[in-house]
Design an enzyme around this catalytic site. Structure first.
Site, PDB file in Angstrom:
ATOM      1  N   ARG A 103      35.777  35.628  40.482  1.00 26.27           N
ATOM      2  CA  ARG A 103      36.314  36.805  39.603  1.00 26.27           C
ATOM      3  C   ARG A 103      35.302  37.023  38.993  1.00 26.27           C
ATOM      4  O   ARG A 103      34.572  36.244  38.013  1.00 26.27           O
ATOM      5  CB  ARG A 103      37.748  36.205  38.691  1.00 26.27           C
ATOM      6  CG  ARG A 103      38.513  37.090  39.425  1.00 26.27           C
ATOM      7  CD  ARG A 103      40.489  37.667  38.480  1.00 26.27           C
ATOM      8  NE  ARG A 103      40.034  37.127  37.292  1.00 26.27           N
ATOM      9  CZ  ARG A 103      41.093  36.818  36.127  1.00 26.27           C
ATOM     10  NH1 ARG A 103      42.094  37.588  36.097  1.00 26.27           N
ATOM     11  NH2 ARG A 103      40.582  36.660  34.632  1.00 26.27           N
ATOM     12  N   THR A 107      34.734  43.391  36.090  1.00 28.01           N
ATOM     13  CA  THR A 107      35.459  44.495  36.744  1.00 28.01           C
ATOM     14  C   THR A 107      36.884  43.178  37.567  1.00 28.01           C
ATOM     15  O   THR A 107      37.568  43.752  37.725  1.00 28.01           O
ATOM     16  CB  THR A 107      34.557  44.118  38.025  1.00 28.01           C
ATOM     17  OG1 THR A 107      34.387  42.623  38.960  1.00 28.01           O
ATOM     18  CG2 THR A 107      33.270  45.364  37.195  1.00 28.01           C
ATOM     19  N   ASP A 199      41.983  29.608  31.620  1.00 27.30           N
ATOM     20  CA  ASP A 199      41.444  29.468  32.750  1.00 27.30           C
ATOM     21  C   ASP A 199      41.731  27.997  33.837  1.00 27.30           C
ATOM     22  O   ASP A 199      41.418  26.684  33.389  1.00 27.30           O
ATOM     23  CB  ASP A 199      39.698  29.293  32.886  1.00 27.30           C
ATOM     24  CG  ASP A 199      39.181  29.409  34.128  1.00 27.30           C
ATOM     25  OD1 ASP A 199      39.406  28.721  35.052  1.00 27.30           O
ATOM     26  OD2 ASP A 199      38.053  30.522  33.685  1.00 27.30           O
ATOM     27  N   ASP A 202      38.707  25.839  35.087  1.00 28.26           N
ATOM     28  CA  ASP A 202      37.618  24.897  33.763  1.00 28.26           C
ATOM     29  C   ASP A 202      38.774  24.097  33.693  1.00 28.26           C
ATOM     30  O   ASP A 202      38.492  22.553  33.018  1.00 28.26           O
ATOM     31  CB  ASP A 202      37.566  26.186  33.032  1.00 28.26           C
ATOM     32  CG  ASP A 202      36.646  27.301  33.059  1.00 28.26           C
ATOM     33  OD1 ASP A 202      35.936  26.948  34.108  1.00 28.26           O
ATOM     34  OD2 ASP A 202      36.481  28.183  32.410  1.00 28.26           O
TER      35      ASP A 202
END
Ligand code: PRP
Ligand code: URA
Length: 208
Positions: A103, A107, A199, A202
């Protein structure tokens, strides 16, 4: 409209809590993720088609079963990789494709960087695996790619889904059933799921 199945299991609820906890270390995070993936594949496979076969026990020949169709697993890189081994252990003859999507943080649109799919998708059950269904942009793009490769029996499997992500898959791909371990409340302005787990990539790989 895409059906939505939320795995209802006490061990999964415990493991989602482990994933949510910001203090959970990477190795515990990966283990919990793998355990939830087992529960997901167990739920998804309830709809698999069986064919009857004969099996010879040490004593006699009897009726047995095998899965009637080829299964293709498609983890969305990176985070989907953390779940795919649980699926492979349960479906050892599955073929595995890969889709690399990241991603854009501004945006929130998925940027593709890798695609590799096995042959014969048109006669396979194809399971897209990605822990997070947030805006749904990555999931929808992964499914579109597989449809372009003739896949026509696709399932989307995730750990945490947002209402926005579910709506996006239902709008873009109403034929694709969604399986998740939990549906969370909403997305924040940065496109993160709340309460979520942060995330997924991560936290799995320690890349903060
Ligand atoms: C995460 C996640 C999904 C995507 C979901 O990947 O694993 O692929 O975000 O968000 P969306 O529904 O809004 O598209 P990310 O882009 O962070 O890449 P990574 O797996 O490499 O960390
Ligand atoms: N991707 C993640 O890894 N987590 C989110 O909450 C949203 C997208």
């Amino acid at each position: 409209m895409s059906s939505l199945t939320v795995v209802d299991n006490p061990l999964v609820k415990r493991d989602i809590t482990i994933l949510r906890n910001h203090k959970t270390e990477e190795y515990q995070f990966r283990l919990a993720l793998r355990r939830i993936a087992y529960a997901l594949v167990n739920e998804i496979s309830k709809d698999f088609t069986l064919k009857e076969i004969e099996v010879e026990t040490p004593l006699e020949v009897t009726k047995g079963y095998d899965i009637a169709h080829q299964t293709v697993l498609v983890p969305v890189l990176r985070a989907g990789l953390s779940m795919v081994n649980s699926f492979i252990e349960m479906i050892p003859n599955a073929k595995v494709g890969h889709i690399g999507l990241q991603r854009d943080e501004e945006t929130l649109q998925p940027i593709d960087y890798y695609y590799k799919a096995p042959k014969n998708l048109e006669i396979s059950k194809t399971i897209v695996i990605d822990p997070m269904l947030a805006t749904g942009g990555s999931g929808s793009a992964a499914i579109s790619f597989l449809k372009n490769k003739e896949a026509n029996d696709i399932i989307f499997a995730c750990l945490i889904a947002s209402p926005e992500g579910i709506a996006r898959i239902r709008k873009d791909h109403p034929d694709v059933p969604i399986y998740t371990a939990v549906v969370d409340r909403e997305l924040n302005e940065q496109g993160y799921i709340l309460p979520g787990l942060g995330d997924a990539g991560d936290r799995t790989y320690g890349t903060f």
